[in-house]
Scaffold this motif. Structure first.
Motif, PDB file in Angstrom:
ATOM      1  N   ARG A 240       0.892  -1.091   0.153  1.00 23.96           N
ATOM      2  CA  ARG A 240      -0.033   0.148  -0.063  1.00 23.96           C
ATOM      3  C   ARG A 240       0.769   1.231   0.234  1.00 23.96           C
ATOM      4  NH1 ARG A 240      -4.508   0.001   4.225  1.00 23.96           N
ATOM      5  NH2 ARG A 240      -2.802  -0.413   5.513  1.00 23.96           N
ATOM      6  N   VAL A 241       0.573   2.340  -0.688  1.00 27.59           N
ATOM      7  CA  VAL A 241       1.290   3.483  -0.642  1.00 27.59           C
ATOM      8  C   VAL A 241       0.048   4.541  -0.496  1.00 27.59           C
ATOM      9  CG1 VAL A 241       2.656   5.028  -1.839  1.00 27.59           C
ATOM     10  CG2 VAL A 241       2.774   2.541  -2.716  1.00 27.59           C
ATOM     11  N   ARG A 242       0.517   5.320   0.683  1.00 28.18           N
ATOM     12  CA  ARG A 242      -0.740   6.401   1.150  1.00 28.18           C
ATOM     13  C   ARG A 242      -0.009   7.709   0.564  1.00 28.18           C
ATOM     14  NH1 ARG A 242      -3.355   4.553   6.036  1.00 28.18           N
ATOM     15  NH2 ARG A 242      -2.528   2.480   6.705  1.00 28.18           N
ATOM     16  N   ILE A 243      -0.839   8.409  -0.111  1.00 33.86           N
ATOM     17  CA  ILE A 243      -0.153   9.685  -0.509  1.00 33.86           C
ATOM     18  C   ILE A 243      -1.006  10.976  -0.541  1.00 33.86           C
ATOM     19  CG2 ILE A 243       0.577  10.781  -2.960  1.00 33.86           C
ATOM     20  CD1 ILE A 243      -0.046   7.755  -4.351  1.00 33.86           C
ATOM     21  N   PRO A 252      -1.288  13.825 -10.982  1.00 40.08           N
ATOM     22  CA  PRO A 252      -1.467  12.668 -11.312  1.00 40.08           C
ATOM     23  C   PRO A 252      -0.452  11.749 -11.131  1.00 40.08           C
ATOM     24  CG  PRO A 252      -0.796  14.107 -13.125  1.00 40.08           C
ATOM     25  CD  PRO A 252      -0.753  15.009 -11.956  1.00 40.08           C
ATOM     26  N   MET A 253      -0.493  10.747 -10.088  1.00 37.40           N
ATOM     27  CA  MET A 253       0.554   9.722  -9.852  1.00 37.40           C
ATOM     28  C   MET A 253       0.389   8.685 -10.569  1.00 37.40           C
ATOM     29  SD  MET A 253       2.226  12.083  -7.830  1.00 37.40           S
ATOM     30  CE  MET A 253       3.459  10.566  -7.360  1.00 37.40           C
ATOM     31  N   HIS A 254       1.451   8.388 -11.106  1.00 37.96           N
ATOM     32  CA  HIS A 254       1.629   7.237 -12.281  1.00 37.96           C
ATOM     33  C   HIS A 254       2.489   6.148 -11.824  1.00 37.96           C
ATOM     34  CE1 HIS A 254       1.435   4.880 -15.720  1.00 37.96           C
ATOM     35  NE2 HIS A 254       2.761   5.424 -16.148  1.00 37.96           N
ATOM     36  N   MET A 255       2.188   4.796 -11.805  1.00 39.06           N
ATOM     37  CA  MET A 255       3.015   3.896 -11.313  1.00 39.06           C
ATOM     38  C   MET A 255       3.135   2.898 -12.830  1.00 39.06           C
ATOM     39  SD  MET A 255       3.090   1.149  -8.168  1.00 39.06           S
ATOM     40  CE  MET A 255       3.200   2.587  -7.075  1.00 39.06           C
ATOM     41  N   HIS A 256       4.397   2.404 -12.881  1.00 34.76           N
ATOM     42  CA  HIS A 256       4.727   1.514 -13.973  1.00 34.76           C
ATOM     43  C   HIS A 256       4.554   0.231 -13.595  1.00 34.76           C
ATOM     44  CE1 HIS A 256       7.191   4.760 -16.503  1.00 34.76           C
ATOM     45  NE2 HIS A 256       6.277   5.362 -15.850  1.00 34.76           N
ATOM     46  N   GLY A 257       4.467  -0.802 -14.416  1.00 36.15           N
ATOM     47  CA  GLY A 257       4.431  -2.070 -14.107  1.00 36.15           C
ATOM     48  C   GLY A 257       3.084  -2.576 -13.689  1.00 36.15           C
ATOM     49  N   GLU A 281      -3.529   8.260 -10.677  1.00 34.98           N
ATOM     50  CA  GLU A 281      -4.327   8.631  -9.929  1.00 34.98           C
ATOM     51  C   GLU A 281      -4.459   9.971  -9.559  1.00 34.98           C
ATOM     52  OE1 GLU A 281      -7.865   8.638  -7.280  1.00 34.98           O
ATOM     53  OE2 GLU A 281      -7.311   7.688  -9.153  1.00 34.98           O
ATOM     54  N   ILE A 282      -5.219  10.894  -9.964  1.00 37.12           N
ATOM     55  CA  ILE A 282      -5.012  12.208  -9.317  1.00 37.12           C
ATOM     56  C   ILE A 282      -5.079  12.441  -8.071  1.00 37.12           C
ATOM     57  CG2 ILE A 282      -5.944  14.822  -9.690  1.00 37.12           C
ATOM     58  CD1 ILE A 282      -6.422  13.964 -12.648  1.00 37.12           C
ATOM     59  N   VAL A 283      -4.192  13.121  -7.253  1.00 41.29           N
ATOM     60  CA  VAL A 283      -4.207  13.505  -5.855  1.00 41.29           C
ATOM     61  C   VAL A 283      -4.312  14.949  -5.786  1.00 41.29           C
ATOM     62  CG1 VAL A 283      -3.307  13.126  -3.641  1.00 41.29           C
ATOM     63  CG2 VAL A 283      -2.813  11.278  -5.465  1.00 41.29           C
ATOM     64  N   GLY A 284      -5.357  15.423  -5.696  1.00 40.97           N
ATOM     65  CA  GLY A 284      -5.853  16.882  -5.400  1.00 40.97           C
ATOM     66  C   GLY A 284      -5.190  17.681  -4.202  1.00 40.97           C
ATOM     67  N   VAL A 285      -4.821  18.945  -4.236  1.00 40.25           N
ATOM     68  CA  VAL A 285      -4.399  19.622  -3.386  1.00 40.25           C
ATOM     69  C   VAL A 285      -5.452  19.367  -2.127  1.00 40.25           C
ATOM     70  CG1 VAL A 285      -3.952  21.932  -2.329  1.00 40.25           C
ATOM     71  CG2 VAL A 285      -3.784  21.295  -4.753  1.00 40.25           C
TER      72      VAL A 285
END
Length: 448
Positions: A240-243, A252-257, A281-285
């Motif tokens: 899990r990654v909490r952002i 817009p946080m993008h992860m490859h693979g 996934e876009i993480v808004g202000v």
């Protein structure tokens, strides 16, 4: 013409002695404010740490100190920032739903402050809004916030006093609340990070709070690549990654693979039926997002997909030099600006090569626009960028950087020709030039 035009650059049956030992054990776990016996996997804050707590009068007591600090964004770039307990972001607070918490806040800043517990359900008088729910915490004063945690999820803390300046200077942190009774689908590794941006002008030592969306330093937990730690996992583990986002722009946080699942937010972990598959996934202000995935082997990029957020400082009020023949102009400009180097005719990929070689050192206390080297040469990205490193033989709980991935034979893209006229590709339209001599000569040695 200024140099910045090209670079601006975490039991009732117990005897009295047994009860004493239990109390000592509780305190000893303060350094890992979520020990496995408490029913959850402790969070790992990239480049950061979790604040110890002590059990006092029925509450888990934390102590935060707001103060000026010296912070390093990456080797070669340091600044006088504001943070908590010596770091920016401040230490992560970690507890469990149902816990009673008491948070002492000492103000060692030169101006008043407060702390708002972003997204938490609590009495209004604990909400931390200066003048509305509490008086200011004056320099030298210590205030106590005390409440019972009525929810779980990924949350943040930050000031609500002179907010523009104090947040721009680095005052923020994570508040992680684990669900009481555990999770129906537990994770093996739990990472947390805050996204932020900084205006650190070349040659200066303090961030400029009046610049919020310009080209500057875009960070994960106040670090820029390659100083951002990798997210490390064993093949098949659930991660899990909490952002959280306390910058002044959306990411817009993008992860490859992998196709990760978006599983939660400030509102806690969502019901399984609400999970959705994404790769960006876009993480808004002011928002939080939790993403989860099952790790697959490799070195995978994880970054904001705003292209200029994966670069370090640079100016953008400059002429477009793509395709411009700059022959002879360097000598003329150097009479006004010694050390000037003409760049951009074929793109800016060469910038890192020049800075690494010392030809273009740039102003003091700045970073190259693109930083970091991989097994195949310069990575050509910086800022809000890191790697997810997954290995088959990684031990559970081992977070050390495993180095670069050893690709199985035959799985790496390879060169099949150096002839610009290779093959017979189908295309439409007419290329601007069919003259291979007009193409820049590749210098593979320089990129290694």
């Amino acid at each position: 013409m200024k140099r910045r035009d090209f670079l601006i650059t975490a039991g009732a049956a117990l005897s009295a002695s047994a009860m004493s030992r239990a109390a000592a054990t509780e305190t000893s776990h303060a350094g890992h404010a979520g020990s496995p016996r408490q029913g959850y996997t402790p969070v790992r804050t990239l480049n950061g740490w979790t604040l110890p707590w002590q059990m006092k009068d029925g509450a888990k007591e934390f102590h935060l100190v707001a103060e000026e600090i010296e912070h390093e964004f990456a080797p070669g770039s340091r600044a006088k920032c504001w943070g908590y307990n010596g770091t920016t972001p401040g230490p992560t607070l970690e507890a469990m739903e149902g816990d009673r918490v008491r948070i002492l806040v000492t103000n060692r800043l030169p101006e008043p402050t407060t702390i708002h517990w972003h997204g938490l359900l609590l009495p209004a008088g604990m909400d931390g809004v200066a003048g509305v729910t509490q008086p200011l915490i004056m320099p030298g004063e210590t205030f106590a916030y005390e409440f019972t945690l009525r929810q779980h999820g990924t949350h943040m803390y930050h000031p609500h006093a002179d907010e523009m300046v104090q947040m721009a200077m680095g005052m923020m942190g994570l508040f992680i609340i684990h669900p009481k009774g555990g999770e129906p689908e537990p994770v093996d590794r739990d990472y947390a990070l805050l996204l932020h941006n900084w205006a650190l002008h070349p040659g200066t030592s303090r961030p400029d709070p009046s610049v919020m969306t310009d080209f500057d330093l875009w960070t994960m937990n106040s670090k820029v690549f390659p100083a951002i730690e990798p997210l490390v996992a064993r093949t098949g583990e659930r991660v899990r990654v909490r952002i959280g986002n306390l910058s002044m722009w959306n990411h817009p946080m993008h992860m490859h693979g992998v196709q990760f699942q978006v599983t939660g937010s400030d509102g806690g972990r969502w019901p399984r039926a609400q999970w959705r598959n994404e790769v960006t996934e876009i993480v808004g202000v002011g928002q939080m997002r939790d993403i989860e995935f099952v790790a697959v082997p490799g070195d995978w990029a994880f970054h904001c997909h705003m292209a200029h957020h994966t670069m370090n400082a640079m100016g953008h009020e400059i002429p477009n030099t793509l395709g411009v023949d700059q022959s002879g102009i360097e000598a003329e400009i150097r009479t006004l600006l010694p050390g000037y180097m003409a760049m951009g005719q074929h793109g800016m990929k060469e910038h890192q090569q020049h800075t690494d070689s010392g030809h273009m050192p740039g102003p003091d206390n700045t970073l190259a626009m693109m930083t970091g080297k991989g097994p195949f040469g310069n990575i050509g990205m910086g800022g809000m960028f890191t790697l997810v490193k997954v290995r088959d033989d990684l031990a559970p709980g081992d977070y050390r950087d495993p180095g670069w991935y050893a690709h199985p034979s035959g799985t790496v893209a390879r060169r099949v020709s150096a002839d610009a006229h290779y093959g017979a590709p189908v295309r439409r339209g007419t290329p601007l030039s069919d003259n291979a001599a007009s193409l820049p000569v590749p210098d593979r040695h320089a990129h290694h």
